[in-house]
Design an enzyme around this catalytic site. Structure first.
Site, mmCIF file in Angstrom:
data_model
loop_
_atom_site.group_PDB
_atom_site.id
_atom_site.type_symbol
_atom_site.label_atom_id
_atom_site.label_comp_id
_atom_site.label_asym_id
_atom_site.label_seq_id
_atom_site.Cartn_x
_atom_site.Cartn_y
_atom_site.Cartn_z
ATOM 1 N N HIS A 168 -44.699 -38.992 42.482
ATOM 2 C CA HIS A 168 -44.189 -39.118 43.845
ATOM 3 C C HIS A 168 -43.653 -40.517 44.125
ATOM 4 O O HIS A 168 -44.051 -41.157 45.109
ATOM 5 C CB HIS A 168 -45.315 -38.802 44.845
ATOM 6 N N ALA A 171 -25.732 -35.848 37.778
ATOM 7 C CA ALA A 171 -25.737 -36.167 36.342
ATOM 8 C C ALA A 171 -26.136 -34.966 35.491
ATOM 9 O O ALA A 171 -25.641 -34.790 34.376
ATOM 10 C CB ALA A 171 -26.716 -37.321 36.082
ATOM 11 N N ALA A 219 -32.561 -34.656 48.571
ATOM 12 C CA ALA A 219 -31.806 -35.227 49.687
ATOM 13 C C ALA A 219 -30.312 -34.940 49.560
ATOM 14 O O ALA A 219 -29.660 -34.568 50.544
ATOM 15 C CB ALA A 219 -32.045 -36.731 49.750
HETATM 16 C C1 FAD Z 1 -42.919 -32.800 38.043
HETATM 17 C C2 FAD Z 1 -42.838 -33.069 39.519
HETATM 18 C C3 FAD Z 1 -43.645 -32.336 40.391
HETATM 19 C C4 FAD Z 1 -43.579 -32.584 41.765
HETATM 20 N N1 FAD Z 1 -44.247 -31.749 42.620
HETATM 21 C C5 FAD Z 1 -44.038 -31.853 43.949
HETATM 22 C C6 FAD Z 1 -44.544 -30.876 44.847
HETATM 23 O O1 FAD Z 1 -45.134 -29.865 44.443
HETATM 24 N N2 FAD Z 1 -44.350 -31.067 46.176
HETATM 25 C C7 FAD Z 1 -43.691 -32.167 46.663
HETATM 26 O O2 FAD Z 1 -43.610 -32.320 47.882
HETATM 27 N N3 FAD Z 1 -43.150 -33.072 45.822
HETATM 28 C C8 FAD Z 1 -43.268 -32.914 44.493
HETATM 29 N N4 FAD Z 1 -42.643 -33.784 43.645
HETATM 30 C C9 FAD Z 1 -41.834 -34.878 44.216
HETATM 31 C C10 FAD Z 1 -40.535 -34.384 44.884
HETATM 32 O O3 FAD Z 1 -39.940 -33.365 44.126
HETATM 33 C C11 FAD Z 1 -39.614 -35.594 45.067
HETATM 34 O O4 FAD Z 1 -40.262 -36.545 45.894
HETATM 35 C C12 FAD Z 1 -38.272 -35.251 45.702
HETATM 36 O O5 FAD Z 1 -37.630 -34.227 44.992
HETATM 37 C C13 FAD Z 1 -37.400 -36.513 45.707
HETATM 38 O O6 FAD Z 1 -36.129 -36.192 46.222
HETATM 39 P P1 FAD Z 1 -34.917 -37.222 46.066
HETATM 40 O O7 FAD Z 1 -33.751 -36.587 46.708
HETATM 41 O O8 FAD Z 1 -35.355 -38.548 46.521
HETATM 42 O O9 FAD Z 1 -34.704 -37.372 44.485
HETATM 43 P P2 FAD Z 1 -34.419 -36.279 43.372
HETATM 44 O O10 FAD Z 1 -34.729 -34.914 43.863
HETATM 45 O O11 FAD Z 1 -35.101 -36.750 42.143
HETATM 46 O O12 FAD Z 1 -32.834 -36.323 43.192
HETATM 47 C C14 FAD Z 1 -32.123 -37.359 42.587
HETATM 48 C C15 FAD Z 1 -30.919 -36.722 41.899
HETATM 49 O O13 FAD Z 1 -29.994 -37.734 41.563
HETATM 50 C C16 FAD Z 1 -29.503 -37.486 40.263
HETATM 51 N N5 FAD Z 1 -29.056 -38.763 39.730
HETATM 52 C C17 FAD Z 1 -29.809 -39.868 39.500
HETATM 53 N N6 FAD Z 1 -29.038 -40.862 39.024
HETATM 54 C C18 FAD Z 1 -27.774 -40.375 38.951
HETATM 55 C C19 FAD Z 1 -26.532 -40.928 38.545
HETATM 56 N N7 FAD Z 1 -26.425 -42.185 38.101
HETATM 57 N N8 FAD Z 1 -25.412 -40.140 38.602
HETATM 58 C C20 FAD Z 1 -25.495 -38.861 39.056
HETATM 59 N N9 FAD Z 1 -26.659 -38.287 39.459
HETATM 60 C C21 FAD Z 1 -27.774 -39.048 39.414
HETATM 61 C C22 FAD Z 1 -30.698 -36.890 39.538
HETATM 62 O O14 FAD Z 1 -30.325 -36.200 38.373
HETATM 63 C C23 FAD Z 1 -31.294 -35.997 40.620
HETATM 64 O O15 FAD Z 1 -30.727 -34.717 40.609
HETATM 65 C C24 FAD Z 1 -42.706 -33.590 42.272
HETATM 66 C C25 FAD Z 1 -41.906 -34.318 41.394
HETATM 67 C C26 FAD Z 1 -41.950 -34.056 40.030
HETATM 68 C C27 FAD Z 1 -41.050 -34.836 39.104
#
Ligand code: FAD
Length: 523
Positions: free
Chosen positions: A455, A47, A26
């Protein structure tokens, strides 16, 4: 407010219009879209590092990344319904976040998943509302343009080659009488289908590859800071005005004249809100944190897809020298009257076993994943120290309906393994194994061998009333100048792997933010 004493505060405050915390799926979309306006200054704080191991480029290489330096490497609390087992819980900690370590599967859920959000008070987030943003996020050639986009940053497509095991598994599901879904992201959202991937020229395309790397050189108004841990938000009364972060043992502050957009994911976002005094009052006080806004829903409503595997020894090799072959899933209904599929069957050309078990080779796996889990969990603080991992309790299988669903899924997987299409491949069932047949026996197997699909969502749930953390504009209730945009805002977990949905949420949020946010004294 408890201020950190572990690090020294460095004088001087950088100022931006928007500060985006977390450069995951996101955060990359938000920072990229907001900085399209050259008059707007955007800071993106992450981070983790800017890049990671070579395996990050390999779309099938994600197992090698688990537990590596680009993974937060969390573990859940003891899971009461799993005989107190702790489940490994990876999250990406690198530019691109979890999209940099995930399985690259690009799947939308059935429209029913999003329409259900409308009933949960998430006005403006139904399937028809989100469809333009799904389309805007992607570049999918040769698909039905009513559903699919071209020209968007995230390039998606099918690998060209189908390997023999996957071809046989595709036929097996058809032999069971299930339909073929020509495009699981289009009109047909039920049946067996090939999975589109976020892969370009055989390499993973993370959200950073799609949204950040192509634009950084041309945008002096976008500042990307990696290796910086956001420690807490800065609140001036009830207005969020910035973020305090730690970098190389020093504490710095960055100011947001318009908004802070929290994109730290379903684990990081509720943790950061609580560290900043926004959350359940009693819980915050227990950790010595002054309460700014008593918001009991922060960290609640954690949902994840639980999965169980049927593993087989194979009569012949199941892996081939095809780089990045096609993958398939089957989205199936466990009862005919259901509005949408509630089980995802997975087909892997290797034996996926618990860490304590030696994997048979050759082998294959038919997994089942509950798409609409009823169990709910939480994210809570373990301490007021921003560097301490939070307490992650997905509450796996605490609702017995999820056990029943997994047992049904395992029976479906067994039926697929028993078709003539897979007869020539199967030597014998390795797990659960012969003699594990009754509902009770299979239920025990599921409890002892549960996997997370990784997820997590729902911990800063969108909606109205006291059970919501953010309103339908994604603004944190009771705080000005602060939104949450990431997987945590989903009221309920969608019936698909969530990354494509997070991209669409962020695309719509970026438009909302650009349209509605105001300057609170630009400097
Ligand atoms: C191993 C694995 C396999 C997956 N496979 C799939 C797939 O094949 N297809 C699919 O649709 N989904 C998959 N998912 C799920 C999908 O990747 C996630 O649902 C999606 O990336 C979530 O996006 P987000 O922006 O909510 O969080 P994230 O992408 O997790 O981003 C959060 C970010 O915030 C940063 N952050 C957190 N706290 C702090 C802080 N205090 N200070 C600074 N930075 C911080 C983190 O380091 C990270 O970069 C998978 C997830 C994992 C872990």
């Amino acid at each position: 407010m408890v201020l950190d004493s572990a690090v020294d505060i460095v004088a001087g405050v950088d100022s931006f219009d928007y500060v985006v915390v977390g450069a995951g799926t996101a955060g990359c979309v938000i920072a990229s879209r907001l900085s399209e306006d050259p008059s707007v200054r955007v800071a993106l704080l992450e981070a983790g590092p800017a890049d990671g191991p070579v395996a990050m480029k390999d779309p099938a290489g994600f197992p090698a990344l688990l537990g590596s330096e680009v993974d937060w490497g969390f573990t859940t609390t003891p899971q009461a319904a799993l005989r107190d087992a702790r489940i490994f819980y990876p999250r990406g900690r690198v530019l691109g976040g979890s999209s940099s370590i995930n399985g690259s599967a690009h799947l939308r859920a059935h429209r029913a998943s999003y329409d259900e959000w409308l009933d949960a008070g998430a006005t403006g987030w139904g399937y028809d509302d989100l469809l333009p943003y799904f389309r805007r996020s992607e570049h999918a050639e040769g698909r039905d343009p009513r559903y699919r986009g071209v020209g968007g940053p995230m390039r998606v497509g099918l690998p060209p080659e189908v390997a023999p095991f996957e071809a046989a598994a595709h036929k097996a599901v058809r032999q069971l009488g299930h339909p073929v879904a020509e495009d699981l992201n289009g009109a047909d959202q039920e049946g067996v289908g090939w999975v589109e991937l976020n892969v370009v020229d055989g390499q993973r395309q993370s959200a950073a590859d799609a949204y950040i790397h192509p634009v950084t050189a041309a945008r002096p108004n976008l500042t990307v800071l990696t290796g910086v841990l956001a420690r807490h938000l800065v609140l001036d009364g009830r207005r969020c005005t910035g973020v305090v972060y730690g970098q190389q043992g020093q504490q710095r502050q960055v100011r947001a004249t318009r908004e802070v957009v929290l994109c730290a994911g379903a684990i990081g976002s509720p943790q950061l809100l609580m560290l900043s005094g926004i959350g359940p009052a009693d819980h915050l006080r227990r950790h010595g944190i002054d309460v700014t806004v008593d918001l009991r829903a922060v960290g609640q409503n954690l949902q994840d897809h639980p999965a169980a595997m049927a593993v087989y020894t194979a009569t012949r090799p199941t892996a081939y020298e095809i780089p990045n072959p096609r993958r398939l899933v089957a989205m199936l209904k466990t009862q005919p009257g259901l509005a949408a599929p509630d089980i995802q069957l997975l087909f892997w050309n290797f034996a996926f076993v618990p860490p304590t078990v030696a994997a048979p080779d050759p082998g294959f796996t038919l997994g089942s994943c509950v798409m609409r889990p009823r169990s709910r969990g939480s994210v809570a603080l373990a301490s007021g120290d921003p560097e301490a991992a939070p307490l992650i309790d997905p509450g796996f299988l605490t609702d017995p309906a999820d056990v029943r669903q997994l047992v049904t899924g395992l029976r479906l997987a067994r039926s697929a393994a028993g078709t003539s299409a897979l007869a020539g491949w199967q030597d014998k069932e390795f797990l659960p194994g012969a003699g594990i047949d009754t509902d009770d026996q299979l239920g025990d197997y599921v409890r002892d061998n549960l996997f997370s699909a990784y997820h997590p969502v729902g911990t800063c749930r969108m909606g109205t009333g006291r059970d919501a953390v953010v309103d339908p504009a994604l603004c944190v209730r009771g705080v000005d100048g602060l939104r949450v945009v990431d997987a945590s805002v989903m009221p309920t977990l969608v019936a698909a792997n969530p990354n494509a949905t997070v991209l669409a949420i962020a695309e719509r949020a970026a438009e909302l933010i650009a349209r509605t946010s105001t300057t609170a004294g630009r400097v």
